[in-house]
Write a protein that holds these residues in place. Structure first.
Motif, PDB file in Angstrom:
ATOM      1  N   ARG A 153       0.812  -1.212   0.000  1.00 20.54           N
ATOM      2  CA  ARG A 153       0.000   0.000   0.000  1.00 20.54           C
ATOM      3  C   ARG A 153       0.847   1.264   0.000  1.00 20.54           C
ATOM      4  NH1 ARG A 153      -4.604  -1.539  -2.054  1.00 20.54           N
ATOM      5  NH2 ARG A 153      -5.352  -3.418  -1.057  1.00 20.54           N
ATOM      6  N   PHE A 154       0.279   2.309  -0.615  1.00 18.52           N
ATOM      7  CA  PHE A 154       0.942   3.597  -0.760  1.00 18.52           C
ATOM      8  C   PHE A 154       1.453   4.141   0.574  1.00 18.52           C
ATOM      9  CE2 PHE A 154       0.473   8.233  -0.512  1.00 18.52           C
ATOM     10  CZ  PHE A 154       1.410   8.631  -1.455  1.00 18.52           C
ATOM     11  N   ASN A 190       8.722   5.297  -3.790  1.00 15.11           N
ATOM     12  CA  ASN A 190       7.740   4.244  -4.053  1.00 15.11           C
ATOM     13  C   ASN A 190       8.232   2.862  -3.661  1.00 15.11           C
ATOM     14  OD1 ASN A 190       5.431   5.578  -4.818  1.00 15.11           O
ATOM     15  ND2 ASN A 190       6.058   5.744  -6.958  1.00 15.11           N
ATOM     16  N   HIS A 191       9.217   2.793  -2.780  1.00 22.07           N
ATOM     17  CA  HIS A 191       9.694   1.517  -2.232  1.00 22.07           C
ATOM     18  C   HIS A 191       9.020   1.275  -0.891  1.00 22.07           C
ATOM     19  CE1 HIS A 191      13.759   2.460  -4.329  1.00 22.07           C
ATOM     20  NE2 HIS A 191      12.982   1.767  -5.153  1.00 22.07           N
ATOM     21  N   ASN A 193       8.798   0.980   2.715  1.00 21.65           N
ATOM     22  CA  ASN A 193       9.666   1.528   3.755  1.00 21.65           C
ATOM     23  C   ASN A 193      10.263   0.384   4.574  1.00 21.65           C
ATOM     24  OD1 ASN A 193      10.113   2.421   6.651  1.00 21.65           O
ATOM     25  ND2 ASN A 193       9.828   4.393   5.636  1.00 21.65           N
ATOM     26  N   ASN A 194      11.554   0.463   4.869  1.00 21.89           N
ATOM     27  CA  ASN A 194      12.240  -0.616   5.595  1.00 21.89           C
ATOM     28  C   ASN A 194      11.536  -0.994   6.884  1.00 21.89           C
ATOM     29  OD1 ASN A 194      14.097  -0.350   3.566  1.00 21.89           O
ATOM     30  ND2 ASN A 194      15.847  -0.004   4.896  1.00 21.89           N
ATOM     31  N   GLY A 195      11.020  -0.036   7.606  1.00 21.31           N
ATOM     32  CA  GLY A 195      10.347  -0.314   8.870  1.00 21.31           C
ATOM     33  C   GLY A 195       9.019  -1.040   8.710  1.00 21.31           C
ATOM     34  N   ARG A 196       8.442  -1.004   7.536  1.00 20.41           N
ATOM     35  CA  ARG A 196       7.132  -1.621   7.311  1.00 20.41           C
ATOM     36  C   ARG A 196       7.223  -3.103   6.935  1.00 20.41           C
ATOM     37  NH1 ARG A 196       2.849   0.643   9.265  1.00 20.41           N
ATOM     38  NH2 ARG A 196       1.711  -0.326   7.609  1.00 20.41           N
ATOM     39  N   TYR A 197       8.395  -3.586   6.561  1.00 18.58           N
ATOM     40  CA  TYR A 197       8.537  -5.013   6.228  1.00 18.58           C
ATOM     41  C   TYR A 197       8.077  -5.884   7.395  1.00 18.58           C
ATOM     42  CZ  TYR A 197      11.204  -4.348   1.893  1.00 18.58           C
ATOM     43  OH  TYR A 197      11.592  -4.034   0.619  1.00 18.58           O
ATOM     44  N   LEU A 198       8.483  -5.522   8.596  1.00 19.40           N
ATOM     45  CA  LEU A 198       8.091  -6.312   9.769  1.00 19.40           C
ATOM     46  C   LEU A 198       6.581  -6.341   9.945  1.00 19.40           C
ATOM     47  CD1 LEU A 198      10.849  -5.358  12.348  1.00 19.40           C
ATOM     48  CD2 LEU A 198      10.584  -7.507  11.110  1.00 19.40           C
ATOM     49  N   THR A 206       5.192   0.242  -4.502  1.00 18.72           N
ATOM     50  CA  THR A 206       3.801   0.575  -4.241  1.00 18.72           C
ATOM     51  C   THR A 206       2.879  -0.202  -5.183  1.00 18.72           C
ATOM     52  OG1 THR A 206       4.466   2.812  -3.635  1.00 18.72           O
ATOM     53  CG2 THR A 206       2.134   2.488  -4.144  1.00 18.72           C
ATOM     54  N   MET A 207       1.829  -0.801  -4.606  1.00 22.88           N
ATOM     55  CA  MET A 207       0.790  -1.560  -5.302  1.00 22.88           C
ATOM     56  C   MET A 207       1.280  -2.889  -5.879  1.00 22.88           C
ATOM     57  SD  MET A 207      -1.770   0.143  -4.513  1.00 22.88           S
ATOM     58  CE  MET A 207      -3.065  -0.667  -5.407  1.00 22.88           C
TER      59      MET A 207
END
Length: 165
Positions: A15-16, A23-24, A26-31, A76-77
């Motif tokens: 998601r955006f 548009n990558h 975010n490293n913190g969101r992988y978890l 993104t997407m």
């Protein structure tokens, strides 16, 4: 009774709001994606509702440490496939490996090791797993040869030859 699978799989769309200005993902969101996928997979594959267990028994699992290798960008997407598997367990701990692939499972985007500790929120203490959970863990665990995350991370990288160094 059919054997329960050791590798659990689900698809997610990136998601955006989880991406950086490039548009990558975010490293913190992988978890977040890995943990959310694991929660959904436990319910779908094993009928384990971790939120019901917390509400009714006061027991749950908390992440005690995590390691993530970012191998290829996720956009993104983009639809990704997230696989998780239990690779090690003890009477109080779990080690789960999570892998994020492209939608065709041809390009590995990321790999993570998530260490969980079994925790009782009513007593505020680490607690041993029940016999029922230990039986499930014995059935579904798929150990990996690597003993460290760095070894496992390297095992996914293409092998370099002397001529390509």
């Amino acid at each position: 009774m059919d054997k329960r699978p050791g590798i659990l799989e689900s698809r997610k769309k990136i998601r955006f709001q989880d991406c950086d200005p490039f548009n990558h993902l975010n490293n913190g969101r992988y978890l977040d994606y890995f943990i959310n996928a694991r929660e959904d997979q436990l319910l779908e594959y094993y009928d384990i509702d971790i939120f019901r267990i917390v509400r009714e028994q006061g027991l749950g699992w908390v992440v005690s440490s995590s390691q993530v290798a970012y191998l290829k960008p996720v956009f993104t997407m983009e639809e990704v496939v997230i696989e998780t598997q239990l690779v090690r367990y003890s009477d109080k701990h779990l080690l789960v490996e999570a892998r994020m692939w492209d939608s065709d499972k041809k390009v590995l985007k990321s790999v993570a090791w998530l260490n969980f500790v079994h925790f009782n929120i009513r007593t505020n203490k680490v607690e041993r797993h029940s016999g029922e959970f230990l039986e499930l863990f014995r059935e579904v665990v798929i150990p990996v040869k690597s003993t460290t995350f760095e070894e496992r991370h390297r095992s996914f990288r293409p092998q370099k030859t002397a001529s390509t160094d």
